[in-house]
Design a protein around this motif. Sequence first.
Motif, PDB file in Angstrom:
ATOM      1  N   CYS A   8     105.502  55.018  70.766  1.00 11.79           N
ATOM      2  CA  CYS A   8     106.240  56.538  70.952  1.00 11.79           C
ATOM      3  C   CYS A   8     107.101  56.388  69.674  1.00 11.79           C
ATOM      4  N   GLY A   9     107.585  57.673  69.366  1.00  8.58           N
ATOM      5  CA  GLY A   9     108.708  57.659  68.315  1.00  8.58           C
ATOM      6  C   GLY A   9     110.084  57.677  69.072  1.00  8.58           C
ATOM      7  N   PRO A  10     111.231  58.049  68.300  1.00 11.07           N
ATOM      8  CA  PRO A  10     111.103  58.329  66.590  1.00 11.07           C
ATOM      9  C   PRO A  10     110.342  57.116  65.922  1.00 11.07           C
ATOM     10  N   GLU A  11     109.942  57.441  64.863  1.00 17.60           N
ATOM     11  CA  GLU A  11     109.255  56.493  64.000  1.00 17.60           C
ATOM     12  C   GLU A  11     110.335  55.204  63.676  1.00 17.60           C
ATOM     13  N   GLY A  12     109.877  54.150  63.595  1.00 17.18           N
ATOM     14  CA  GLY A  12     110.975  52.945  63.411  1.00 17.18           C
ATOM     15  C   GLY A  12     111.773  52.493  64.406  1.00 17.18           C
ATOM     16  N   THR A  13     111.578  53.139  65.630  1.00 17.10           N
ATOM     17  CA  THR A  13     112.133  52.601  66.959  1.00 17.10           C
ATOM     18  C   THR A  13     111.277  51.601  67.488  1.00 17.10           C
ATOM     19  N   ALA A  14     110.099  51.399  67.233  1.00 15.87           N
ATOM     20  CA  ALA A  14     109.494  50.381  67.839  1.00 15.87           C
ATOM     21  C   ALA A  14     109.418  50.299  69.402  1.00 15.87           C
ATOM     22  N   SER A  15     109.165  51.686  69.907  1.00 14.28           N
ATOM     23  CA  SER A  15     109.072  51.662  71.398  1.00 14.28           C
ATOM     24  C   SER A  15     107.824  52.063  71.530  1.00 14.28           C
ATOM     25  N   GLY A  16     107.436  51.761  73.048  1.00 12.43           N
ATOM     26  CA  GLY A  16     106.332  52.082  73.406  1.00 12.43           C
ATOM     27  C   GLY A  16     106.354  52.134  74.946  1.00 12.43           C
ATOM     28  N   VAL A  17     105.063  52.549  75.460  1.00 12.25           N
ATOM     29  CA  VAL A  17     104.718  52.604  76.858  1.00 12.25           C
ATOM     30  C   VAL A  17     103.453  51.787  77.403  1.00 12.25           C
ATOM     31  N   LEU A  18     103.814  50.781  78.023  1.00  9.16           N
ATOM     32  CA  LEU A  18     102.792  49.768  78.596  1.00  9.16           C
ATOM     33  C   LEU A  18     102.013  50.605  79.615  1.00  9.16           C
ATOM     34  N   LEU A  19     100.631  50.549  79.474  1.00 11.50           N
ATOM     35  CA  LEU A  19      99.778  51.121  80.586  1.00 11.50           C
ATOM     36  C   LEU A  19      99.458  50.208  81.700  1.00 11.50           C
ATOM     37  N   ARG A  20     100.202  50.123  82.829  1.00 11.59           N
ATOM     38  CA  ARG A  20     100.111  49.240  83.768  1.00 11.59           C
ATOM     39  C   ARG A  20      99.059  49.224  84.775  1.00 11.59           C
ATOM     40  N   ALA A  21      98.572  50.579  84.934  1.00 11.03           N
ATOM     41  CA  ALA A  21      97.639  50.497  86.258  1.00 11.03           C
ATOM     42  C   ALA A  21      97.111  52.059  86.324  1.00 11.03           C
ATOM     43  N   GLY A  22      96.087  52.296  86.704  1.00  9.67           N
ATOM     44  CA  GLY A  22      95.577  53.718  86.843  1.00  9.67           C
ATOM     45  C   GLY A  22      94.263  53.648  87.659  1.00  9.67           C
ATOM     46  N   ARG A  23      93.832  54.889  88.139  1.00  4.76           N
ATOM     47  CA  ARG A  23      92.470  55.079  88.749  1.00  4.76           C
ATOM     48  C   ARG A  23      91.578  55.365  88.011  1.00  4.76           C
ATOM     49  N   VAL A  24      90.328  54.787  87.950  1.00  5.23           N
ATOM     50  CA  VAL A  24      89.013  55.194  87.434  1.00  5.23           C
ATOM     51  C   VAL A  24      88.439  56.553  87.849  1.00  5.23           C
ATOM     52  N   ILE A  25      88.341  57.682  87.008  1.00  3.04           N
ATOM     53  CA  ILE A  25      88.051  58.780  87.647  1.00  3.04           C
ATOM     54  C   ILE A  25      86.721  59.372  86.973  1.00  3.04           C
ATOM     55  N   ASP A  26      86.235  58.424  86.009  1.00  2.00           N
ATOM     56  CA  ASP A  26      84.974  58.620  85.476  1.00  2.00           C
ATOM     57  C   ASP A  26      84.258  57.249  85.032  1.00  2.00           C
ATOM     58  N   GLY A  27      82.861  57.123  84.857  1.00  2.00           N
ATOM     59  CA  GLY A  27      82.537  56.084  84.468  1.00  2.00           C
ATOM     60  C   GLY A  27      82.410  54.787  85.228  1.00  2.00           C
ATOM     61  N   ALA A  28      82.480  55.157  86.520  1.00  2.00           N
ATOM     62  CA  ALA A  28      82.946  53.886  87.437  1.00  2.00           C
ATOM     63  C   ALA A  28      81.997  52.731  87.386  1.00  2.00           C
ATOM     64  N   ALA A  29      80.512  53.222  87.133  1.00  2.00           N
ATOM     65  CA  ALA A  29      79.511  52.269  87.269  1.00  2.00           C
ATOM     66  C   ALA A  29      79.614  51.363  86.049  1.00  2.00           C
ATOM     67  N   THR A  30      79.921  51.539  84.833  1.00  2.00           N
ATOM     68  CA  THR A  30      80.406  51.001  83.752  1.00  2.00           C
ATOM     69  C   THR A  30      81.583  49.815  83.892  1.00  2.00           C
ATOM     70  N   ALA A  31      82.581  50.495  84.520  1.00  2.00           N
ATOM     71  CA  ALA A  31      83.889  49.826  84.788  1.00  2.00           C
ATOM     72  C   ALA A  31      83.533  48.727  85.776  1.00  2.00           C
ATOM     73  N   ARG A  32      82.751  48.904  86.837  1.00  2.00           N
ATOM     74  CA  ARG A  32      82.493  47.976  87.680  1.00  2.00           C
ATOM     75  C   ARG A  32      81.668  46.719  87.128  1.00  2.00           C
ATOM     76  N   ALA A  33      80.971  47.234  86.229  1.00  2.00           N
ATOM     77  CA  ALA A  33      79.919  46.109  85.513  1.00  2.00           C
ATOM     78  C   ALA A  33      80.922  45.207  84.714  1.00  2.00           C
ATOM     79  N   ARG A  34      81.952  45.500  84.335  1.00  2.00           N
ATOM     80  CA  ARG A  34      83.071  44.845  83.274  1.00  2.00           C
ATOM     81  C   ARG A  34      83.763  44.188  84.251  1.00  2.00           C
ATOM     82  N   ARG A  35      84.177  44.566  85.257  1.00  2.00           N
ATOM     83  CA  ARG A  35      85.058  43.849  86.328  1.00  2.00           C
ATOM     84  C   ARG A  35      84.591  43.481  87.599  1.00  2.00           C
TER      85      ARG A  35
END
Length: 207
Positions: free
Chosen positions: A81-108
């Motif tokens: 995230c900005g502003p540039e140079g602030t070195a901030s960000g958002v960690l993506l911790r969790a979510g729900r698979v809404i597409d491609g579940a078959a591929t996701a299951r094969a990986r997990r």
Amino acid sequence: MFEDLLARPAVEVAPLLLGAVIRHGSVAVRLTEVEAYLGAEDPGSHAFRGQTPRNAVMFSGPGRLYTYFSYGMHVCANVVCGPEGTASGVLLRAGRVIDGAATARARRTTSKGDRDLARGPARLTVALGITLDHGGTDLGHGPVHLEPGDGVAEYLAGPRTGVSGVGGGADYPWRFWIPGDDSVSAYRRHTPARGARSVTTGRRPPS
DNA sequence: ACGATGATAATCT
DNA sequence: GATTATCATCGTT
């Protein structure tokens, strides 16, 4: 554009990413839990002690993907995230698979049910097929896409998970999640959530 | 359902 | 040499 949204401070951006969709190829995940990390002013941030080869991407402009490897075996993904140079960000911790579940299951293969496919930051990257090689790529034009959602009607905020020291305390309630969603990570779910608060956004819940 | 623990390696001090 | 923005498994309630 979406980039303008991401240019705001991570603490503002994080709750807005709830309900947004991150996609890589055929697999898409709707985000249900995120954490904000600020740069030099945040003792829980990788950038707290300045720039290093690992966190260099966080110092770049907003909208890039910051990936890192930790605990000897896990890849986690952040939205810079900005502003540039602030070195901030958002960690993506969790979510729900809404597409491609078959591929996701094969990986997990260890996943018990579909709600566990992306329930946790390292699980999410596995389900999406995100590796360290994707670090630094543009989320608007690269192989991994981030699409804004319709927002959520309400979210909860509380102390961050897995952050040791003062940065993990109630003074930094920068973990945001969708209340009642069973794809929110269970790890340390029951530690005392001091400082937790509920926020009503006034937005319409996604259909 | 919950807590404890081992796995495993890049990064920083 | 210590630490780590974690996960899966196994033990106990």
